[in-house]
Motif scaffolding. Structure first.
Motif, PDB file in Angstrom:
ATOM      1  N   CYS A 100      -2.441  10.469  -2.801  1.00  9.87           N
ATOM      2  CA  CYS A 100      -2.611   9.356  -1.881  1.00  9.87           C
ATOM      3  C   CYS A 100      -2.842   9.912  -0.478  1.00  9.87           C
ATOM      4  O   CYS A 100      -2.043  10.709   0.014  1.00  9.87           O
ATOM      5  CB  CYS A 100      -1.351   8.482  -1.910  1.00  9.87           C
ATOM      6  SG  CYS A 100      -1.378   7.169  -0.677  1.00  9.87           S
ATOM      7  N   CYS A 145       0.310   8.745   1.902  1.00  5.92           N
ATOM      8  CA  CYS A 145       1.697   9.222   1.757  1.00  5.92           C
ATOM      9  C   CYS A 145       1.780  10.514   0.954  1.00  5.92           C
ATOM     10  O   CYS A 145       2.870  11.029   0.733  1.00  5.92           O
ATOM     11  CB  CYS A 145       2.573   8.142   1.132  1.00  5.92           C
ATOM     12  SG  CYS A 145       2.371   7.991  -0.649  1.00  5.92           S
ATOM     13  N   CYS A 180      -1.201   3.915  -5.802  1.00  5.22           N
ATOM     14  CA  CYS A 180      -0.130   4.837  -5.444  1.00  5.22           C
ATOM     15  C   CYS A 180       1.198   4.173  -5.788  1.00  5.22           C
ATOM     16  O   CYS A 180       1.519   3.118  -5.240  1.00  5.22           O
ATOM     17  CB  CYS A 180      -0.198   5.169  -3.956  1.00  5.22           C
ATOM     18  SG  CYS A 180       1.200   6.164  -3.411  1.00  5.22           S
ATOM     19  N   CYS A 222       3.639   4.218  -2.239  1.00  6.55           N
ATOM     20  CA  CYS A 222       3.440   3.284  -1.113  1.00  6.55           C
ATOM     21  C   CYS A 222       2.674   2.025  -1.512  1.00  6.55           C
ATOM     22  O   CYS A 222       2.400   1.179  -0.668  1.00  6.55           O
ATOM     23  CB  CYS A 222       2.752   3.993   0.053  1.00  6.55           C
ATOM     24  SG  CYS A 222       1.007   4.342  -0.194  1.00  6.55           S
TER      25      CYS A 222
HETATM   26 ZN    ZN Z   1       0.810   6.394  -1.126  1.00  7.69          ZN
END
Ligand code: ZN
Length: 308
Positions: free
Chosen positions: A270, A273, A287, A290
């Motif tokens: 991702c 994050c 993801c 997040c």
């Molecule tokens: Zn993420």
């Protein structure tokens, strides 16, 4: 990452750059000298190569010794043109992403190329740091940059026709989001990031309008191919290619750490994050950390903005 901290991006979305600049723009000389430089610098084979700023895939066929190539560009329409040219197959993975927030797990690639792309980077060290993270230990990085310390700029400056000095280390933004760099600044950034420079070639020594009109291209290309080696001694041409390597190389083949190239999902993280792996859904990758959704549509993974 916070949007405010991301430098501005030069976007070729919807641009006919390939047709207007390369196909009809009288750039055969530049294109052929780049082919020669790449042949001289790039490893003959490898597993996974990252092409940053791939555009419409002009250079991609020059990387065919690699098992798999990831074409990355900020512009989706450029990637769609590349897809038309190269086709959809397991060999090519098309990724729309921001070079300041690469969506790849660390240490993945055997090699990376960035040609005519740093030119558009307002924060060059930041982008180069992303490349360093994506490369495996011993991975090869071929970087092309536009050189502010070129003969034309030096003469113009000395004759008082140009305000900025080609001799100082800071980049010059001569047109919005178009930067030229000092060779010493580039080598010190690479060094600070843990790259070891192995070879430097200078290109486009004869990028002069009237020469290109009166001298046959093949002759200019041949002369340039000889002059490229002087890059080891000094760099005064408008374009410079640098081959560097991440860390010290111990002669082991396949620097990247990804054994399972069959699973494309294992390549990505991702970009917001850094969580990996992402979960494959029908039209996007999700993801699980997040909860952001990254579009995957028409054979292009899009990591620029999460889906709403
Ligand atoms: Zn993420």
């Amino acid at each position: 990452m916070d949007k405010q901290t991301t430098p501005p991006v030069c976007n070729y979305e919807g641009s006919d750059y390939q047709a207007s600049f390369w196909d009809k723009g009288g750039r055969e000389y530049e294109d052929r000298t780049e082919a020669i430089a790449l042949k001289r610098l790039l490893p003959k084979s490898g597993r996974l190569l990252l092409e940053l700023g791939a555009g419409a895939g002009r250079n991609t066929p020059r990387y065919l010794g690699f098992e798999r190539i990831i074409l990355l560009d900020y512009s989706r329409t450029q990637l769609a043109q590349a897809q038309q040219r190269l086709g959809r197959s397991d060999k090519y993975i098309y990724v729309a992403a921001d070079a300041y927030r690469l969506p790849f797990v660390d240490g993945l690639f055997d090699a990376a190329t960035m040609i005519r792309t740093l030119h558009h980077m307002a924060d060059a060290p930041k982008a180069l740091g992303q490349v360093r993270n994506a490369l495996g230990f011993g991975g090869v990085f071929i970087l092309e940059f536009a050189n502010k310390l070129n003969l034309k700029a030096i003469f113009r400056y000395l004759l008082g026709r140009q305000k900025w000095s080609p001799f100082t280390l800071e980049p010059v933004e001569f047109v919005k989001l178009n930067f030229d760099f000092h060779p010493k600044a580039i080598s010190s950034w690479l060094k600070d990031l843990g790259f070891k420079v192995e070879k430097t070639l200078t290109l486009s020594h004869f990028r002069v309008g009237f020469l290109k009109r009166i001298v046959p291209t093949s002759i200019l290309v041949f002369l340039d191919s000889l002059f490229q080696w002087t890059g080891a001694l000094w760099q005064l041409s408008p374009s410079v290619f640098v081959k560097s390597r991440k860390g010290d190389y111990e002669g082991r083949p396949g620097a990247g750490t990804s054994p399972a190239l069959t699973n494309v999902l294992s390549l990505f993280k991702c970009p917001d994050c850094a969580h990996s792996p992402l979960t494959e859904k029908k039209a996007y990758l999700e993801c699980s950390n997040c909860k952001k959704k990254w579009e995957s549509k028409d054979g292009i993974y899009d990591f620029r903005e999460p889906l709403k």
